[in-house]
Write a protein that holds these residues in place. Structure first.
Motif, PDB file in Angstrom:
ATOM      1  N   ASP A  14       8.665   2.220  56.779  1.00 52.84           N
ATOM      2  CA  ASP A  14       8.210   2.694  55.736  1.00 52.84           C
ATOM      3  C   ASP A  14       7.905   1.618  54.516  1.00 52.84           C
ATOM      4  O   ASP A  14       8.887   1.470  53.752  1.00 52.84           O
ATOM      5  N   PRO A  15       6.509   1.183  54.387  1.00 53.96           N
ATOM      6  CA  PRO A  15       6.475  -0.153  53.629  1.00 53.96           C
ATOM      7  C   PRO A  15       6.586   0.400  52.182  1.00 53.96           C
ATOM      8  O   PRO A  15       7.116  -0.305  51.068  1.00 53.96           O
ATOM      9  N   ASP A  16       6.212   1.692  52.091  1.00 53.35           N
ATOM     10  CA  ASP A  16       6.058   2.197  50.559  1.00 53.35           C
ATOM     11  C   ASP A  16       7.358   2.336  49.929  1.00 53.35           C
ATOM     12  O   ASP A  16       7.973   1.980  48.871  1.00 53.35           O
ATOM     13  N   TYR A  65       7.681  -9.282  48.237  1.00 54.05           N
ATOM     14  CA  TYR A  65       6.846  -7.961  48.602  1.00 54.05           C
ATOM     15  C   TYR A  65       6.329  -8.260  49.787  1.00 54.05           C
ATOM     16  O   TYR A  65       6.191  -7.197  50.775  1.00 54.05           O
ATOM     17  N   GLN A  66       5.708  -9.354  50.214  1.00 52.41           N
ATOM     18  CA  GLN A  66       4.906  -9.777  51.129  1.00 52.41           C
ATOM     19  C   GLN A  66       5.845  -9.557  52.475  1.00 52.41           C
ATOM     20  O   GLN A  66       5.548  -8.907  53.492  1.00 52.41           O
ATOM     21  N   ALA A  67       7.024 -10.331  52.518  1.00 52.94           N
ATOM     22  CA  ALA A  67       7.813 -10.334  53.511  1.00 52.94           C
ATOM     23  C   ALA A  67       8.349  -8.841  53.790  1.00 52.94           C
ATOM     24  O   ALA A  67       8.601  -8.307  54.897  1.00 52.94           O
ATOM     25  N   ALA A  68       8.610  -7.790  52.657  1.00 59.48           N
ATOM     26  CA  ALA A  68       9.279  -6.514  52.908  1.00 59.48           C
ATOM     27  C   ALA A  68       8.030  -5.579  53.732  1.00 59.48           C
ATOM     28  O   ALA A  68       8.505  -4.923  54.435  1.00 59.48           O
ATOM     29  N   ILE A  69       6.935  -5.836  53.375  1.00 61.13           N
ATOM     30  CA  ILE A  69       5.939  -5.078  53.956  1.00 61.13           C
ATOM     31  C   ILE A  69       5.722  -5.612  55.436  1.00 61.13           C
ATOM     32  O   ILE A  69       5.436  -4.830  56.382  1.00 61.13           O
ATOM     33  N   TYR A  70       5.792  -6.844  55.617  1.00 66.19           N
ATOM     34  CA  TYR A  70       5.705  -7.230  57.239  1.00 66.19           C
ATOM     35  C   TYR A  70       6.732  -6.849  58.004  1.00 66.19           C
ATOM     36  O   TYR A  70       6.796  -6.244  59.046  1.00 66.19           O
ATOM     37  N   LEU A  71       8.070  -6.807  57.412  1.00 65.33           N
ATOM     38  CA  LEU A  71       9.174  -6.440  58.197  1.00 65.33           C
ATOM     39  C   LEU A  71       9.073  -4.979  58.345  1.00 65.33           C
ATOM     40  O   LEU A  71       9.586  -4.488  59.408  1.00 65.33           O
ATOM     41  N   ALA A  72       8.659  -4.108  57.136  1.00 70.63           N
ATOM     42  CA  ALA A  72       8.750  -2.565  57.754  1.00 70.63           C
ATOM     43  C   ALA A  72       7.697  -2.402  58.488  1.00 70.63           C
ATOM     44  O   ALA A  72       7.881  -1.599  59.357  1.00 70.63           O
TER      45      ALA A  72
END
Length: 457
Positions: free
Chosen positions: A276-278, A340-347
């Protein structure tokens, strides 16, 4: 004598209710037929631990409860006092009980500030009934209160106040002519009231303090209006613009070493795991704005890349490491974009915990079997003596094989044939799984041919 407009006590202190009927919020505790009402009706109070965020009503509830049973009420701050003062209170409580037959309720604010050995000072007196202890804490009692004391107290969980409850408190303060701001005859726009309630972030004390500040600004504006204010806003009205001007950047509830830290990092980790990227960027933002160390968040995402993604996307680990390096180079606020970029990639990466599960299987076998010797055929043999003892004997060099595969055991004989790494069908691990399956088939056929040379095609 002080006028209502210039009181000595802060508005939040003056507006503190003295009866349960006037208490706002915590309906699960103070509503009709709920636990605290039943306690008051019974006339007896057990020792309690009130656990909740700042401004949720812990001190107010303790005061109301103590007065409802006609007990001596002693306020004690764990920040300002120590065990020496506890001994004095115990002596006074014993004297009051013997002379006046009055019980003593000791309210300990921020009881978690006492270490666990200091908390032992309360234990015998709570156990004997000499003191009824009401402790207030913003920290999880499971971690901050020692087990014997915790077992003798009823834990009540208080929630942050909702915006509607805070609005009710603010409106009451605006019209109360004795304790509140009623003598100022202030009015407030609906949207301005909503802004104040939401900016408080569940903290009633913060809301009242902010209202007091805004009220002072409104009075000052009436004395010295600008030309724009004199046409666009009515005197003694708290407007949206006035509230916006008085509100500084919202301070979120966050303690980098307390339970809220663990709650939020858990929410971030689970949002990443559940793809869940959000949710991931929201909880990441909450922690960054709350003051968390960005490099701590980067380290957690590096761990996540191996624990929850692994070889389903081998690039994830590199993304997480690059994220840490980018933040280390840029700092805040520019470097936060990399987080933030890494979190979205991992999600959004395919997930697998196969590597994580593998480590548990390996550790379990190592703990169970101890220091098993390395098989002789895969030991290095740099000396003649070692060769004489069989080191390296029978070793097969994989690069000499047409498929790069050899039929030899690499585990100790006691663990031969064990499988630790079991790849999933997700992401790149599906490729790994297919590759391992084919290799095992080739080796299985070779083993069969070795055992049955006459059947070899």
């Amino acid at each position: 004598m002080n006028s209502p407009a210039s009181p000595i006590k802060p508005l939040a202190e003056r507006m503190r209710p003295t009866h349960l009927d006037d208490f706002v919020g915590q309906h699960h505790l103070v509503g009709s037929g709920q636990f605290l009402n039943q306690l008051i009706d019974s006339g007896r109070l057990p020792s309690l631990l009130l656990w909740g965020p700042p401004g949720s009503g812990k001190t107010t509830l303790a005061t109301i409860l103590a007065h409802s049973v006609s007990a001596r009420f002693i306020f004690f701050s764990a920040v300002l006092s120590g065990v020496k003062e506890v001994r004095q209170i115990v002596g006074q409580a014993r004297e009051a009980l013997e002379l006046d037959h009055r019980p003593t309720i000791l309210f300990v604010d921020e009881i978690h500030r006492f270490n666990k050995s200091q908390q032992d000072a309360f234990l015998p007196h709570v156990e004997s009934g000499l003191l009824t202890l009401i402790g207030a804490t913003t920290e999880n009692p499971s971690f901050q209160i020692n087990a014997p004391l915790l077992s003798r107290c009823q834990v009540l969980l208080l929630a942050p106040l909702g915006p509607d409850d805070i609005k009710k408190v603010l409106q009451r303060a605006l019209v109360d002519p004795v304790k509140g701001l009623g003598a100022l005859h202030l009015e407030i726009e609906d949207q301005a009231l909503t802004m104040l309630a939401e900016a408080a972030d569940g903290d009633c004390r913060r809301a009242l303090n902010q209202l007091e500040t805004v009220a002072a600004l409104a009075r000052e504006q009436e004395k010295h209006p600008t030309s724009e204010e004199s046409t666009d806003s009515e005197p003694m009205t708290i407007t949206v613009e006035l509230v916006r001007r008085s509100l500084q950047q919202k301070t979120l509830r966050y303690d980098a070493r307390g339970e809220e830290h663990y709650n939020l990092i858990s929410a971030l980790h689970k949002s990443l795991r559940d793809s869940d990227p959000d949710g991931a960027v929201y909880w990441l933002g909450r922690m960054l704005i709350g003051g968390e160390d960005p490099l701590y968040l980067a380290r957690r995402m590096i761990r996540f890349a191996s624990e929850d993604i692994g070889n389903a996307d081998p690039q994830a680990l590199q993304v997480a490491i690059n994220c840490r390096e980018a933040y280390h180079m840029l700092g805040s606020p520019e470097g936060e974009l990399a987080l933030y970029q890494a979190a979205i990639y991992l999600a959004t990466a395919p997930k697998s915990n196969a590597v994580y599960a593998c480590t548990h299987r390996v550790r379990a076998d190592i703990q169970r079997t101890g220091s098993l010797p390395v098989p002789l055929h895969i030991r290095n043999a740099p000396t003649r003596l070692m060769k004489d003892f069989g080191y390296g004997k029978g070793y097969q060099y994989a690069h000499d094989d047409r498929d790069g595969l050899v039929l030899q055991e690499h585990l100790p004989s006691e663990l031969a044939g064990n499988t630790y790494y079991e790849p999933t069908n997700r992401g790149y691990e599906a490729v790994i799984k297919d590759r391992l399956t084919k290799w095992k088939q080739i080796l299985k056929q070779r083993a069969h041919d070795h055992d049955h040379p006459s059947r070899k095609k």
